[in-house]
Structure formats: C-alpha cells, structure tokens
Design a protein around this motif. Structure first.
Motif, mmCIF file in Angstrom:
data_model
loop_
_atom_site.group_PDB
_atom_site.id
_atom_site.type_symbol
_atom_site.label_atom_id
_atom_site.label_comp_id
_atom_site.label_asym_id
_atom_site.label_seq_id
_atom_site.Cartn_x
_atom_site.Cartn_y
_atom_site.Cartn_z
ATOM 1 N N THR A 98 37.188 52.171 53.303
ATOM 2 C CA THR A 98 37.779 52.110 54.634
ATOM 3 C C THR A 98 39.283 51.891 54.539
ATOM 4 O O THR A 98 39.794 51.419 53.527
ATOM 5 C CB THR A 98 37.150 50.975 55.470
ATOM 6 O OG1 THR A 98 37.337 49.732 54.789
ATOM 7 C CG2 THR A 98 35.674 51.222 55.707
ATOM 8 N N PRO A 99 40.024 52.234 55.596
ATOM 9 C CA PRO A 99 41.482 52.037 55.563
ATOM 10 C C PRO A 99 41.825 50.553 55.436
ATOM 11 O O PRO A 99 41.138 49.692 55.977
ATOM 12 C CB PRO A 99 41.946 52.562 56.924
ATOM 13 C CG PRO A 99 40.834 53.414 57.423
ATOM 14 C CD PRO A 99 39.581 52.887 56.819
ATOM 15 N N GLY A 100 42.889 50.282 54.715
ATOM 16 C CA GLY A 100 43.339 48.911 54.499
ATOM 17 C C GLY A 100 43.684 48.688 53.050
ATOM 18 O O GLY A 100 43.775 49.626 52.259
ATOM 19 N N ASN A 101 43.868 47.445 52.695
ATOM 20 C CA ASN A 101 44.224 47.077 51.332
ATOM 21 C C ASN A 101 43.046 47.368 50.410
ATOM 22 O O ASN A 101 41.987 46.771 50.535
ATOM 23 C CB ASN A 101 44.605 45.599 51.285
ATOM 24 C CG ASN A 101 45.155 45.163 49.950
ATOM 25 O OD1 ASN A 101 44.856 45.749 48.908
ATOM 26 N ND2 ASN A 101 45.977 44.127 49.978
ATOM 27 N N LYS A 102 43.238 48.248 49.445
ATOM 28 C CA LYS A 102 42.152 48.667 48.550
ATOM 29 C C LYS A 102 41.845 47.631 47.467
ATOM 30 O O LYS A 102 41.002 47.855 46.629
ATOM 31 C CB LYS A 102 42.486 50.008 47.884
ATOM 32 C CG LYS A 102 42.688 51.139 48.852
ATOM 33 C CD LYS A 102 41.418 51.438 49.608
ATOM 34 C CE LYS A 102 41.626 52.613 50.535
ATOM 35 N NZ LYS A 102 40.588 52.781 51.504
ATOM 36 N N ARG A 103 42.518 46.492 47.490
ATOM 37 C CA ARG A 103 42.222 45.407 46.552
ATOM 38 C C ARG A 103 41.372 44.324 47.215
ATOM 39 O O ARG A 103 41.119 43.297 46.619
ATOM 40 C CB ARG A 103 43.521 44.806 46.015
ATOM 41 C CG ARG A 103 44.316 45.776 45.153
ATOM 42 C CD ARG A 103 45.664 45.224 44.784
ATOM 43 N NE ARG A 103 45.578 44.027 43.984
ATOM 44 C CZ ARG A 103 45.701 43.994 42.661
ATOM 45 N NH1 ARG A 103 45.905 45.097 42.002
ATOM 46 N NH2 ARG A 103 45.628 42.853 42.025
ATOM 47 N N GLN A 104 40.948 44.558 48.458
ATOM 48 C CA GLN A 104 40.153 43.580 49.190
ATOM 49 C C GLN A 104 38.757 44.122 49.475
ATOM 50 O O GLN A 104 38.610 45.289 49.848
ATOM 51 C CB GLN A 104 40.793 43.261 50.547
ATOM 52 C CG GLN A 104 42.048 42.454 50.484
ATOM 53 C CD GLN A 104 42.615 42.266 51.879
ATOM 54 O OE1 GLN A 104 42.966 43.225 52.545
ATOM 55 N NE2 GLN A 104 42.675 41.020 52.316
#
Length: 156
Positions: free
Chosen positions: A120-126
C-alpha cells in the motif's frame, strides 16, 4: 534509497524477519512451557487450537513488554541493531507498542500486516500496523554482517 515511499528496502525487511524468528523461538518456548504445565489435561483437539493461541498471546506480550521496557527493542531486535520508535523518534509507549504488535497474535494476520505495509502507499519500511500506531523500526547500529573486516596485520 532516498525515497522509501516508492522502493522497498528488502535488507530492512530481512533484518526484521530474522529478529522476528529469534523472538518467535523465545516466545514459543515460553508458550509451550505454559501450555504443558498448565493445560496438559485438554483433549487432543484442545491442543490443536489452544497452543497456537497461547503462543500468539505470549508473542504479543513478549514484544510489547520488551519494546516498552527495553528502549524499543526485543532480544531479536537488539541482536540485529533494530529499534522501534515513534514517528518523531521518541520512545514507544505501551498503547502504540500494543497496536503495532497485535497482528502477531496469529501468523496469517502478521503476514497480511507485512504485505499491506509493502503493497500500500506510504513508507515501505513500516508494517501496516506500524502506520496505524505511528511507529517505525529503525537501524540503530551496524550489524554483524555490515562491519568491515579488520585491517591486515603490519608487516614483520
């Protein structure tokens, strides 16, 4: 990787997976001891359903207690140089730690949590529940795999 909203940092996720495996082994041992000491009188079908539930509860409690009392680290995270922080870099409180770890109650929920975080869109480290809780896992130090080799000995 300068923009982690577009690219997935696979190294970060591998470290998190290894830390989870370490923590899961510890939690499973504790959960199995609790199960066999307290609940050994259950019928065979009870063991099929109760042991995974006990393991999930132990893993959630283990993760929350360690993250709140051990400066955002569990044993696995400490070994790999990872730390849970709030989005602004502060210490993670109990409620945020509980929210980010609740998906560990069952492996399928945890898998969905990780997939939603990556897809999903957003920080890909979370993970997705990290986004909901306003937390993130950061690298606090170099790990054993990223330490440069020692210099050669001086010539004699």
């Amino acid at each position: 990787m300068t923009n982690n909203t577009e690219q997935i940092d696979w190294g970060h996720w591998i470290y998190r997976l290894i830390a989870l495996i370490i923590d899961s082994i510890i939690a499973f041992i504790v959960g199995a001891v609790i199960f066999y000491v307290v609940l050994v009188s259950l019928p065979w079908w009870g063991t099929t359903f109760v042991l995974p539930f006990i393991y999930g509860i132990v893993l959630v409690l283990y993760s929350v207690i360690f993250e709140v009392t051990w400066n955002g680290m569990t044993i696995g995270k400490k070994l790999l140089g990872l730390q849970v922080q709030t989005a602004n870099g502060g210490k993670v409180p109990f409620d945020k730690s509980f929210i980010r770890n609740i998906s560990k109650i069952y492996w399928l929920l945890l898998l969905l949590d990780w997939l939603l975080g990556i897809l999903t869109p957003g920080n890909k480290r979370q993970k997705y529940f990290d986004r909901i809780a306003g937390t993130m896992v950061v690298q606090t130090k170099q790990t054993f795999g990223s330490v440069p080799p020692p210099p050669p000995p001086p010539p004699t």
